[in-house]
Motif scaffolding. Structure first.
Motif, mmCIF file in Angstrom:
data_model
loop_
_atom_site.group_PDB
_atom_site.id
_atom_site.type_symbol
_atom_site.label_atom_id
_atom_site.label_comp_id
_atom_site.label_asym_id
_atom_site.label_seq_id
_atom_site.Cartn_x
_atom_site.Cartn_y
_atom_site.Cartn_z
ATOM 1 N N GLN A 147 -18.122 35.116 17.299
ATOM 2 C CA GLN A 147 -19.214 34.225 16.880
ATOM 3 C C GLN A 147 -18.944 33.593 15.506
ATOM 4 O OE1 GLN A 147 -20.241 37.546 18.257
ATOM 5 N NE2 GLN A 147 -19.942 36.300 20.086
ATOM 6 N N PHE A 148 -17.671 33.296 15.248
ATOM 7 C CA PHE A 148 -17.258 32.614 14.015
ATOM 8 C C PHE A 148 -17.665 33.380 12.757
ATOM 9 C CE2 PHE A 148 -17.463 29.477 17.360
ATOM 10 C CZ PHE A 148 -16.239 28.826 17.220
ATOM 11 N N GLU A 149 -17.625 34.709 12.870
ATOM 12 C CA GLU A 149 -17.842 35.556 11.698
ATOM 13 C C GLU A 149 -16.533 36.143 11.187
ATOM 14 O OE1 GLU A 149 -20.785 38.458 12.667
ATOM 15 O OE2 GLU A 149 -22.393 36.973 12.896
ATOM 16 N N ASP A 150 -15.434 35.862 11.883
ATOM 17 C CA ASP A 150 -14.129 36.385 11.509
ATOM 18 C C ASP A 150 -13.068 35.363 11.908
ATOM 19 O OD1 ASP A 150 -12.207 38.096 10.556
ATOM 20 O OD2 ASP A 150 -12.273 39.480 12.255
ATOM 21 N N ASN A 151 -11.896 35.471 11.289
ATOM 22 C CA ASN A 151 -10.781 34.608 11.658
ATOM 23 C C ASN A 151 -9.486 35.401 11.543
ATOM 24 O OD1 ASN A 151 -9.237 34.013 9.053
ATOM 25 N ND2 ASN A 151 -11.336 33.523 8.428
ATOM 26 N N PRO A 152 -8.401 34.958 12.205
ATOM 27 C CA PRO A 152 -7.156 35.741 12.202
ATOM 28 C C PRO A 152 -6.193 35.406 11.077
ATOM 29 C CG PRO A 152 -6.963 33.960 13.780
ATOM 30 C CD PRO A 152 -8.358 33.865 13.192
ATOM 31 N N TRP A 153 -6.521 34.382 10.268
ATOM 32 C CA TRP A 153 -5.524 33.920 9.286
ATOM 33 C C TRP A 153 -5.705 34.494 7.891
ATOM 34 C CZ3 TRP A 153 -8.671 30.197 11.842
ATOM 35 C CH2 TRP A 153 -9.773 29.756 11.116
ATOM 36 N N TRP A 154 -6.757 35.203 7.622
ATOM 37 C CA TRP A 154 -6.922 35.707 6.255
ATOM 38 C C TRP A 154 -6.492 37.173 6.117
ATOM 39 C CZ3 TRP A 154 -12.932 35.706 5.155
ATOM 40 C CH2 TRP A 154 -13.594 36.462 6.124
ATOM 41 N N TYR A 155 -5.793 37.699 7.112
ATOM 42 C CA TYR A 155 -5.333 39.088 7.065
ATOM 43 C C TYR A 155 -3.926 39.192 6.471
ATOM 44 C CZ TYR A 155 -9.483 40.311 9.686
ATOM 45 O OH TYR A 155 -10.789 40.504 10.069
ATOM 46 N N ASN A 156 -2.900 39.140 7.304
ATOM 47 C CA ASN A 156 -1.535 39.269 6.801
ATOM 48 C C ASN A 156 -0.559 38.645 7.784
ATOM 49 O OD1 ASN A 156 -1.342 41.154 8.913
ATOM 50 N ND2 ASN A 156 -1.740 42.881 7.551
ATOM 51 N N GLU A 157 0.721 38.738 7.433
ATOM 52 C CA GLU A 157 1.778 38.108 8.232
ATOM 53 C C GLU A 157 1.805 38.616 9.668
ATOM 54 O OE1 GLU A 157 6.461 38.953 8.468
ATOM 55 O OE2 GLU A 157 5.737 38.441 6.470
ATOM 56 N N ARG A 158 1.705 39.940 9.852
ATOM 57 C CA ARG A 158 1.775 40.487 11.204
ATOM 58 C C ARG A 158 0.606 40.028 12.056
ATOM 59 N NH1 ARG A 158 4.823 44.631 12.861
ATOM 60 N NH2 ARG A 158 4.203 43.750 14.861
ATOM 61 N N ALA A 159 -0.568 39.949 11.470
ATOM 62 C CA ALA A 159 -1.730 39.459 12.216
ATOM 63 C C ALA A 159 -1.499 38.014 12.656
ATOM 64 C CB ALA A 159 -2.988 39.564 11.363
ATOM 65 N N SER A 160 -0.975 37.205 11.759
ATOM 66 C CA SER A 160 -0.713 35.804 12.098
ATOM 67 C C SER A 160 0.356 35.691 13.177
ATOM 68 C CB SER A 160 -0.288 35.034 10.842
ATOM 69 O OG SER A 160 -1.354 34.957 9.917
ATOM 70 N N LEU A 161 1.416 36.504 13.058
ATOM 71 C CA LEU A 161 2.461 36.477 14.080
ATOM 72 C C LEU A 161 1.923 36.866 15.452
ATOM 73 C CD1 LEU A 161 5.632 37.932 12.361
ATOM 74 C CD2 LEU A 161 5.481 35.762 13.584
ATOM 75 N N SER A 162 0.967 37.786 15.472
ATOM 76 C CA SER A 162 0.416 38.217 16.764
ATOM 77 C C SER A 162 -0.285 37.067 17.479
ATOM 78 C CB SER A 162 -0.541 39.389 16.576
ATOM 79 O OG SER A 162 -1.756 38.979 15.955
ATOM 80 N N THR A 163 -0.880 36.150 16.720
ATOM 81 C CA THR A 163 -1.529 35.005 17.363
ATOM 82 C C THR A 163 -0.503 34.069 17.977
ATOM 83 O OG1 THR A 163 -1.613 33.716 15.280
ATOM 84 C CG2 THR A 163 -3.508 35.107 15.799
ATOM 85 N N LEU A 164 0.663 33.932 17.319
ATOM 86 C CA LEU A 164 1.714 33.069 17.870
ATOM 87 C C LEU A 164 2.334 33.699 19.107
ATOM 88 C CD1 LEU A 164 3.164 30.402 17.460
ATOM 89 C CD2 LEU A 164 4.799 31.584 15.958
ATOM 90 N N ALA A 165 2.555 35.004 19.063
ATOM 91 C CA ALA A 165 3.065 35.696 20.250
ATOM 92 C C ALA A 165 2.060 35.603 21.398
ATOM 93 C CB ALA A 165 3.354 37.158 19.916
ATOM 94 N N GLY A 166 0.783 35.771 21.066
ATOM 95 C CA GLY A 166 -0.252 35.659 22.096
ATOM 96 C C GLY A 166 -0.290 34.290 22.726
ATOM 97 N N ALA A 167 -0.051 33.252 21.918
ATOM 98 C CA ALA A 167 -0.023 31.891 22.458
ATOM 99 C C ALA A 167 1.110 31.729 23.458
ATOM 100 C CB ALA A 167 0.125 30.884 21.312
ATOM 101 N N ALA A 168 2.265 32.327 23.157
ATOM 102 C CA ALA A 168 3.402 32.226 24.082
ATOM 103 C C ALA A 168 3.080 32.883 25.416
ATOM 104 C CB ALA A 168 4.635 32.871 23.450
ATOM 105 N N TRP A 169 2.493 34.079 25.378
ATOM 106 C CA TRP A 169 2.203 34.787 26.626
ATOM 107 C C TRP A 169 1.135 34.088 27.457
ATOM 108 C CZ3 TRP A 169 5.513 37.773 28.630
ATOM 109 C CH2 TRP A 169 6.322 38.609 27.852
ATOM 110 N N ARG A 170 0.296 33.298 26.838
ATOM 111 C CA ARG A 170 -0.721 32.560 27.589
ATOM 112 C C ARG A 170 -0.132 31.392 28.374
ATOM 113 N NH1 ARG A 170 -6.230 31.121 24.310
ATOM 114 N NH2 ARG A 170 -7.252 33.161 24.398
ATOM 115 N N LEU A 171 1.007 30.868 27.907
ATOM 116 C CA LEU A 171 1.566 29.659 28.502
ATOM 117 C C LEU A 171 2.424 29.995 29.722
ATOM 118 C CD1 LEU A 171 2.693 27.812 25.249
ATOM 119 C CD2 LEU A 171 0.758 27.184 26.719
ATOM 120 N N PRO A 172 2.369 29.172 30.774
ATOM 121 C CA PRO A 172 3.215 29.408 31.947
ATOM 122 C C PRO A 172 4.695 29.382 31.588
ATOM 123 C CG PRO A 172 1.527 27.762 32.420
ATOM 124 C CD PRO A 172 1.503 27.993 30.939
ATOM 125 N N ARG A 173 5.434 30.394 32.035
ATOM 126 C CA ARG A 173 6.888 30.486 31.897
ATOM 127 C C ARG A 173 7.348 30.680 30.457
ATOM 128 N NH1 ARG A 173 9.700 25.602 34.730
ATOM 129 N NH2 ARG A 173 11.478 27.028 34.747
#
Length: 237
Positions: A39-65
């Motif tokens: 509900q827009f009370e939190d975001n993934p970018w104000w934590y640390n490098e590993r948290a940010s990397l996890s969002t990029l990895a998650g984006a890859a797994w969401r995409l076909p192939r």
């Protein structure tokens, strides 16, 4: 109720990294969905490098192939205790993130930079973070992937007093329009043309993105530089 302000979402790549575009668009969707899930009370970018990397990895797994692998063991150019590089011998190390599609692959070394963007802010934290990421990416072996990338996740922040109005009982309430103006002004001053790719997300629902130190973190920039050369060697099995 807080007024609605439009998001800012940008993806730009140079021709050599056009294959990265689906991933960058997917990453924007991931960071938005993370914010929306809470509900827009939190975001993934104000934590640390590993948290940010996890969002990029998650984006890859969401995409076909597409697929992704984080923090895997590999071969890197040897680094001496004084920080110099021993070009004669490679050593075992870890790569931050590998993402791949059926037709292209990317080995990524990443850093996180927290960038003040208030009126008194002068220091550029992106530049040294990018230099460090480029150094790490350059130490990856040349056969690691089709492209070796230095990535910096930049989390700009601004004092609450600069982008807020006084609410009930003297509480400061974030004005998303003011935050957007500050964010866009900072973005406009950056030399994004020097990057090989970048993606930007500003959340118009950033009213609760306030740290315990009264800093507002309204959005994120992913800055990407391609390393043209890497160390010689092979990935460890």
């Amino acid at each position: 109720m807080a007024s609605r302000v439009a998001n800012i979402e940008i993806v730009q790549t140079k021709r050599v990294l056009n294959g990265l575009q689906p991933l960058l668009h997917g990453w924007l969707k991931v960071v938005h969905d993370f914010c929306a899930a809470d509900q827009f009370e939190d975001n993934p970018w104000w934590y640390n490098e590993r948290a940010s990397l996890s969002t990029l990895a998650g984006a890859a797994w969401r995409l076909p192939r597409w697929n992704a692998l984080e923090e895997f063991s590999t071969t890197k150019r040897g680094v001496l205790p004084d920080g110099d590089v021993d070009r004669r011998e490679n050593v075992r190390g870890r790569c931050d993130l590998y993402v791949a599609h059926a037709t292209t692959s990317f080995a990524i070394e990443a850093k996180q930079a927290w960038q003040p963007i208030g009126s008194r802010a002068r220091k550029n934290y992106l530049a040294p973070a990018m230099q460090a990421a480029k150094r790490d990416a350059g130490n990856l072996t040349s056969d690691q992937a089709d492209h070796r990338l230095a990535v910096v996740f930049v989390a700009p922040h601004i004092p609450l007093a600069a982008v807020s109005q006084e609410g009930k009982r003297g509480k400061r309430i974030v004005d998303a329009g003011m935050a957007k103006e500050a964010f866009a002004g900072w973005l406009g001053r950056l030399d994004t043309g020097a990057l090989d790719a970048h993606a930007v997300h500003f959340s118009g629902r950033c009213h609760d993105f306030v740290s315990e130190h009264d800093r507002v973190f309204p959005g994120v920039l992913m800055a990407v530089k391609r390393c043209k050369r890497g160390a010689r060697g092979r990935r460890n099995s």
